[in-house]
Scaffold this motif. Structure first.
Motif, short mmCIF file in Angstrom:
data_model
loop_
_atom_site.label_atom_id
_atom_site.label_comp_id
_atom_site.label_asym_id
_atom_site.label_seq_id
_atom_site.Cartn_x
_atom_site.Cartn_y
_atom_site.Cartn_z
N ARG A 83 -1.99 3.68 5.69
CA ARG A 83 -2.33 5.06 4.71
C ARG A 83 -2.56 3.87 3.45
O ARG A 83 -1.74 3.56 2.54
CB ARG A 83 -2.66 5.71 4.28
CG ARG A 83 -3.06 6.61 3.09
CD ARG A 83 -2.56 8.06 3.04
NE ARG A 83 -2.29 8.63 3.89
CZ ARG A 83 -3.34 9.90 4.24
NH1 ARG A 83 -4.38 10.11 3.71
NH2 ARG A 83 -3.40 10.54 5.80
N SER A 100 -9.24 6.79 0.43
CA SER A 100 -8.30 7.65 1.11
C SER A 100 -8.60 6.60 2.56
O SER A 100 -9.73 7.16 3.49
CB SER A 100 -7.47 8.91 1.46
OG SER A 100 -6.62 8.55 2.07
N THR A 144 -4.19 6.01 12.80
CA THR A 144 -3.45 6.93 12.96
C THR A 144 -2.71 6.97 14.55
O THR A 144 -2.17 6.60 15.45
CB THR A 144 -3.11 8.22 12.69
OG1 THR A 144 -4.61 8.57 13.26
CG2 THR A 144 -2.80 9.01 11.22
N CYS A 185 0.52 -1.18 0.02
CA CYS A 185 0.02 -0.13 0.10
C CYS A 185 0.98 1.46 -0.15
O CYS A 185 2.54 1.25 -0.34
CB CYS A 185 -1.02 0.05 1.16
SG CYS A 185 0.04 0.07 2.94
N ASN A 186 0.33 1.97 -0.10
CA ASN A 186 0.96 3.70 -0.45
C ASN A 186 1.95 3.69 0.65
O ASN A 186 2.90 3.93 0.86
CB ASN A 186 -0.13 4.85 -0.34
CG ASN A 186 -1.11 4.76 -1.30
OD1 ASN A 186 -1.69 3.97 -1.42
ND2 ASN A 186 -0.57 5.51 -2.48
N THR A 187 1.10 3.61 2.57
CA THR A 187 1.95 3.93 3.97
C THR A 187 1.85 3.09 4.59
O THR A 187 0.68 2.80 5.07
CB THR A 187 1.92 5.08 4.32
OG1 THR A 187 1.87 6.46 3.53
CG2 THR A 187 2.42 5.50 5.39
N SER A 201 7.77 -0.06 -3.34
CA SER A 201 9.13 0.37 -2.58
C SER A 201 10.01 -0.37 -1.61
O SER A 201 11.56 0.20 -1.27
CB SER A 201 8.50 2.07 -2.33
OG SER A 201 7.69 1.42 -0.81
N GLU A 238 1.76 6.04 10.57
CA GLU A 238 1.25 5.31 9.74
C GLU A 238 0.53 4.26 8.93
O GLU A 238 1.39 4.36 8.72
CB GLU A 238 0.76 6.93 9.08
CG GLU A 238 -0.62 7.25 8.26
CD GLU A 238 0.38 8.61 7.17
OE1 GLU A 238 -0.08 8.75 6.40
OE2 GLU A 238 0.11 9.77 7.87
N THR A 278 3.98 1.96 8.26
CA THR A 278 4.85 2.62 9.41
C THR A 278 4.14 2.39 10.65
O THR A 278 3.34 2.41 11.58
CB THR A 278 5.44 3.84 8.46
OG1 THR A 278 4.58 5.04 9.06
CG2 THR A 278 5.64 4.15 7.35
#
Length: 196
Positions: free
Chosen positions: A42, A78, A82, A33-35, A145, A40, A37
C-alpha cells in the motif's frame, strides 16, 4: 503547495530512463512506503504528481498494475496490491521471497549502478521524505520504520558521495541532512535542480 510538495512534484518529472532505474525507484518507494509485506503493498500519497506517475512506473518496472487505484477526489491517494501472485512478482524482482517473517533489507545487487542508486534514493524520498522550506531553515529527511533499511540507505548515500546523519524518532529511523549545501547537492543529483 508546501515546499516539500513542490520538490516531490519536480522529482516525479525526472522519470527513470532505463528499466533497471525504474525498478530501483520502485524499490525505494516500497521500502519507504506505508505497507510493504507479503500480504499487502500500500502506497499512500498526497502528491497529485506521484499519484499520476505511480501506475506508469509500476508497469514499466514490473509489468503489472495496482489492484485498487484511488478515486478522483482530493486528499491522499491510496494504491493497493493484495493479489498474491503480483506481490510475489514484486519481491522476486528484488531477489527475495514474500514470506510472513519478512525482514526488509536493501538488496544492493539491484543497485549496482550509480544511476540505479540515485533512482532508489529518489523513490525513497518520494515515499518517506520531507524537506523544510528554506526560508524557515534547512532540514531534509527520509524516515522509515525499518532500522536495517535506514542503515543501508545511509551506506548507499555514502557511496553516492553524501554525508548524512542518522537518528531515531519513536518507531521511525531517520536519515537526514541539515546543511544547505548538502541538501542542494542531494536535490540536484535526485533530479530537482530547480528546488535546489
Amino acid at each position: 503547495m508546501s515546499f516539500s510538495s513542490e520538490v516531490k512534484a519536480e522529482l516525479t518529472r525526472a522519470e527513470p530512463k532505463k528499466k533497471c532505474c525504474a525498478l530501483a525507484e520502485c524499490y525505494g518507494l516500497l521500502l519507504y512506503c506505508n505497507t510493504f509485506t507479503a500480504r499487502e503493498i500500500r502506497i499512500i500519497t498526497a502528491s497529485e504528481e506521484l499519484a499520476e506517475a505511480l501506475p506508469k512506473l509500476f508497469r514499466r518496472a514490473f509489468g503489472l498494475g495496482f489492484d485498487v487505484l484511488p478515486g478522483d477526489g482530493g486528499g491522499k491517494k491510496s494504491f493497493l496490491i493484495t493479489d498474491r501472485d503480483k506481490i510475489e512478482e514484486v519481491f522476486r524482482a528484488f531477489g527475495t521471497e514474500a514470506t510472513d517473517t519478512l525482514a526488509l533489507h536493501i538488496n544492493l545487487g539491484v543497485l549496482e549502478n550509480d544511476c540505479c542508486r540515485t533512482s532508489f534514493v529518489r523513490g525513497a524520498f518520494l515515499a518517506g521524505g520531507s524537506i523544510t522550506d528554506p526560508g524557515k531553515g534547512y532540514h531534509l529527511e527520509l524516515a522509515t520504520s525499518h532500522m536495517s533499511v535506514s542503515r543501508e540507505l545511509y551506506s548507499v548515500l555514502l557511496e553516492l558521495g553524501f554525508s548524512p546523519r542518522e537518528a531515531s524518532r519513536g518507531r521511525s529511523f531517520v536519515t537526514y541532512f541539515k546543511q544547505s549545501e548538502a541538501i542542494a547537492d542531494f536535490l540536484t543529483s535526485m533530479g530537482a535542480p530547480r528546488a535546489a
